[in-house]
Design a protein around this motif. Sequence first.
Motif, PDB file in Angstrom:
ATOM      1  N   ARG A 159       9.299  -7.524  -3.043  1.00  0.00           N
ATOM      2  CA  ARG A 159       9.382  -9.335  -2.693  1.00  0.00           C
ATOM      3  C   ARG A 159      10.190  -9.639  -1.720  1.00  0.00           C
ATOM      4  O   ARG A 159       9.779 -10.678  -0.951  1.00  0.00           O
ATOM      5  CB  ARG A 159      10.033  -9.727  -4.064  1.00  0.00           C
ATOM      6  CG  ARG A 159       9.685 -11.218  -4.199  1.00  0.00           C
ATOM      7  CD  ARG A 159       9.836 -11.745  -5.554  1.00  0.00           C
ATOM      8  NE  ARG A 159       9.733 -13.110  -5.547  1.00  0.00           N
ATOM      9  CZ  ARG A 159       9.444 -13.952  -6.679  1.00  0.00           C
ATOM     10  NH1 ARG A 159       9.739 -13.402  -7.846  1.00  0.00           N
ATOM     11  NH2 ARG A 159       9.180 -15.080  -6.549  1.00  0.00           N
ATOM     12  N   ALA A 160      11.608  -9.041  -1.434  1.00  0.00           N
ATOM     13  CA  ALA A 160      12.255  -9.434  -0.364  1.00  0.00           C
ATOM     14  C   ALA A 160      11.328  -9.180   1.099  1.00  0.00           C
ATOM     15  O   ALA A 160      11.427 -10.081   1.838  1.00  0.00           O
ATOM     16  CB  ALA A 160      13.500  -8.653  -0.258  1.00  0.00           C
ATOM     17  N   GLU A 161      10.772  -8.152   1.161  1.00  0.00           N
ATOM     18  CA  GLU A 161      10.002  -7.752   2.520  1.00  0.00           C
ATOM     19  C   GLU A 161       9.002  -8.840   2.514  1.00  0.00           C
ATOM     20  O   GLU A 161       8.563  -9.315   3.693  1.00  0.00           O
ATOM     21  CB  GLU A 161       9.360  -6.361   2.270  1.00  0.00           C
ATOM     22  CG  GLU A 161      10.075  -5.261   2.773  1.00  0.00           C
ATOM     23  CD  GLU A 161       9.795  -3.977   2.728  1.00  0.00           C
ATOM     24  OE1 GLU A 161       8.363  -3.945   2.996  1.00  0.00           O
ATOM     25  OE2 GLU A 161      10.370  -2.891   2.454  1.00  0.00           O
ATOM     26  N   PHE A 162       8.331  -9.117   1.469  1.00  0.00           N
ATOM     27  CA  PHE A 162       7.292 -10.230   1.492  1.00  0.00           C
ATOM     28  C   PHE A 162       7.732 -11.446   1.867  1.00  0.00           C
ATOM     29  O   PHE A 162       7.177 -12.201   2.739  1.00  0.00           O
ATOM     30  CB  PHE A 162       6.535 -10.187   0.159  1.00  0.00           C
ATOM     31  CG  PHE A 162       5.392 -11.220  -0.192  1.00  0.00           C
ATOM     32  CD1 PHE A 162       4.136 -11.010   0.567  1.00  0.00           C
ATOM     33  CD2 PHE A 162       5.572 -12.355  -0.904  1.00  0.00           C
ATOM     34  CE1 PHE A 162       3.059 -11.843   0.420  1.00  0.00           C
ATOM     35  CE2 PHE A 162       4.295 -13.168  -0.732  1.00  0.00           C
ATOM     36  CZ  PHE A 162       3.164 -13.006  -0.227  1.00  0.00           C
TER      37      PHE A 162
ATOM     38  N   LYS B 212       0.627  -1.286  -0.041  1.00  0.00           N
ATOM     39  CA  LYS B 212       0.151   0.006   0.058  1.00  0.00           C
ATOM     40  C   LYS B 212       1.051   1.069   0.047  1.00  0.00           C
ATOM     41  O   LYS B 212       0.642   2.200  -0.833  1.00  0.00           O
ATOM     42  CB  LYS B 212      -1.135   0.017   1.177  1.00  0.00           C
ATOM     43  CG  LYS B 212      -1.680   1.153   1.335  1.00  0.00           C
ATOM     44  CD  LYS B 212      -3.211   0.826   1.521  1.00  0.00           C
ATOM     45  CE  LYS B 212      -4.105   2.098   1.286  1.00  0.00           C
ATOM     46  NZ  LYS B 212      -3.522   3.597   1.379  1.00  0.00           N
ATOM     47  N   PRO B 213       1.698   1.370   1.065  1.00  0.00           N
ATOM     48  CA  PRO B 213       2.394   2.650   0.687  1.00  0.00           C
ATOM     49  C   PRO B 213       3.384   2.911  -0.536  1.00  0.00           C
ATOM     50  O   PRO B 213       3.628   4.014  -0.778  1.00  0.00           O
ATOM     51  CB  PRO B 213       3.726   2.518   2.019  1.00  0.00           C
ATOM     52  CG  PRO B 213       3.500   1.131   2.869  1.00  0.00           C
ATOM     53  CD  PRO B 213       2.267   0.362   1.922  1.00  0.00           C
ATOM     54  N   ARG B 214       3.761   1.622  -1.167  1.00  0.00           N
ATOM     55  CA  ARG B 214       4.505   1.881  -2.270  1.00  0.00           C
ATOM     56  C   ARG B 214       3.479   2.303  -3.486  1.00  0.00           C
ATOM     57  O   ARG B 214       3.593   3.079  -4.216  1.00  0.00           O
ATOM     58  CB  ARG B 214       5.188   0.469  -2.964  1.00  0.00           C
ATOM     59  CG  ARG B 214       6.249   0.379  -2.095  1.00  0.00           C
ATOM     60  CD  ARG B 214       6.962  -0.981  -2.512  1.00  0.00           C
ATOM     61  NE  ARG B 214       8.215  -1.122  -1.649  1.00  0.00           N
ATOM     62  CZ  ARG B 214       8.311  -1.773  -0.586  1.00  0.00           C
ATOM     63  NH1 ARG B 214       7.288  -2.057   0.145  1.00  0.00           N
ATOM     64  NH2 ARG B 214       9.489  -1.815   0.007  1.00  0.00           N
TER      65      ARG B 214
ATOM     66  N   ASP C 113      11.080  -2.380 -11.447  1.00  0.00           N
ATOM     67  CA  ASP C 113      11.732  -3.608 -11.185  1.00  0.00           C
ATOM     68  C   ASP C 113      12.362  -3.480  -9.752  1.00  0.00           C
ATOM     69  O   ASP C 113      12.304  -4.459  -9.014  1.00  0.00           O
ATOM     70  CB  ASP C 113      12.827  -4.158 -12.229  1.00  0.00           C
ATOM     71  CG  ASP C 113      12.139  -4.446 -13.460  1.00  0.00           C
ATOM     72  OD1 ASP C 113      10.899  -4.687 -13.426  1.00  0.00           O
ATOM     73  OD2 ASP C 113      12.768  -4.463 -14.532  1.00  0.00           O
ATOM     74  N   ALA C 114      13.187  -2.299  -9.318  1.00  0.00           N
ATOM     75  CA  ALA C 114      13.624  -1.995  -8.077  1.00  0.00           C
ATOM     76  C   ALA C 114      12.690  -2.156  -7.203  1.00  0.00           C
ATOM     77  O   ALA C 114      12.836  -2.705  -6.167  1.00  0.00           O
ATOM     78  CB  ALA C 114      14.296  -0.919  -8.318  1.00  0.00           C
TER      79      ALA C 114
END
Length: 273
Positions: A241-244, A164-166, A234-235
């Motif tokens: 993805r890493a946080e997920f 959401k914040p992104r 992509d970044a």
Amino acid sequence: MTTPGELWLREYHDRKPDSQSVLIEAGRVVGDGRTSYDVFAERVGNARRVVDLGCGDGALLATFARQGAENLAGIDLSAGELELAAQRPELRAAQLKQGRAQELPFADKTFDAVVSHMTLMLMADLEQVVAEAARVLAPRGVFAAVVGGDGAIGATEVFFELAKPRFDAVPEERKPRIDGDRRTRSAEGFDEFLAPVGFEPVAWEQIVVDFAAPPERVWATCCETLYPASTLDDAQLAELRAEFAEATRGLMTDDGILPAAVRLNIARTRLAE
Ligand SMILES: C[S@@+](CC[C@H](N)C(=O)[O-])C[C@H]1O[C@@H](n2cnc3c(N)ncnc32)[C@H](O)[C@@H]1O
């Protein structure tokens, strides 16, 4: 008149024509074991003439065909989606039209059911959509919709919170311009736009669709489910993805499956006598 939101959706679906049906066919309704297309078509019942608003690649219409419906029609903004629909053997005789649900290219009183799966909540001018639905329905015809927006469970919820914040930070000019109408989130909201054109109060049912799968599959499902994910670069996606992965590690079952589900609602009504 086509809205900027519709132009955005048309472009998105032309680029990814079968993403929605692949996703839905990977999910199972909890307590039932079938897809939400199957459960929805069963709830609508044995309508012979069915039109689908926002029919996408025709997965729901094909389900109605297998259930015995004979006269099938669909309308969608995206030519790419309709091309896939036209390739389905069950839809060889279907009327598949490119256009807006707000302006149906069908004659008065020609359908037993007007249906819509995961699309009504994206639309502008619902008063016009349901006025058109009432016009093309035969007396006592059914109007039914599956809508989202009622929350997520397990890894899907984690994804929404992290993303959401992104999504909020995406520059205005790149944000998806989805029209939408919050009244599709409740039975009272549906009645507000349906009653004036002659529909009975809706029957409302919540279903939970289970997308539990290995983590990479759940990640892909989450990215495909949310239109704003397509606006991240992509970044940003790699970071998310890493946080997920980190945040969902504790949810994983011993056999490597990540629990994930969404709550959807089915609204059903018919034209009053
Ligand atoms: C989330 S997809 C759902 C597709 C399909 N109903 C399904 O569940 O497989 C939304 C679809 O609705 C279409 N759509 C959105 N707004 C529409 C409108 N106002 N009129 C016709 N189609 C619309 C989009 O082009 C897209 O194919």
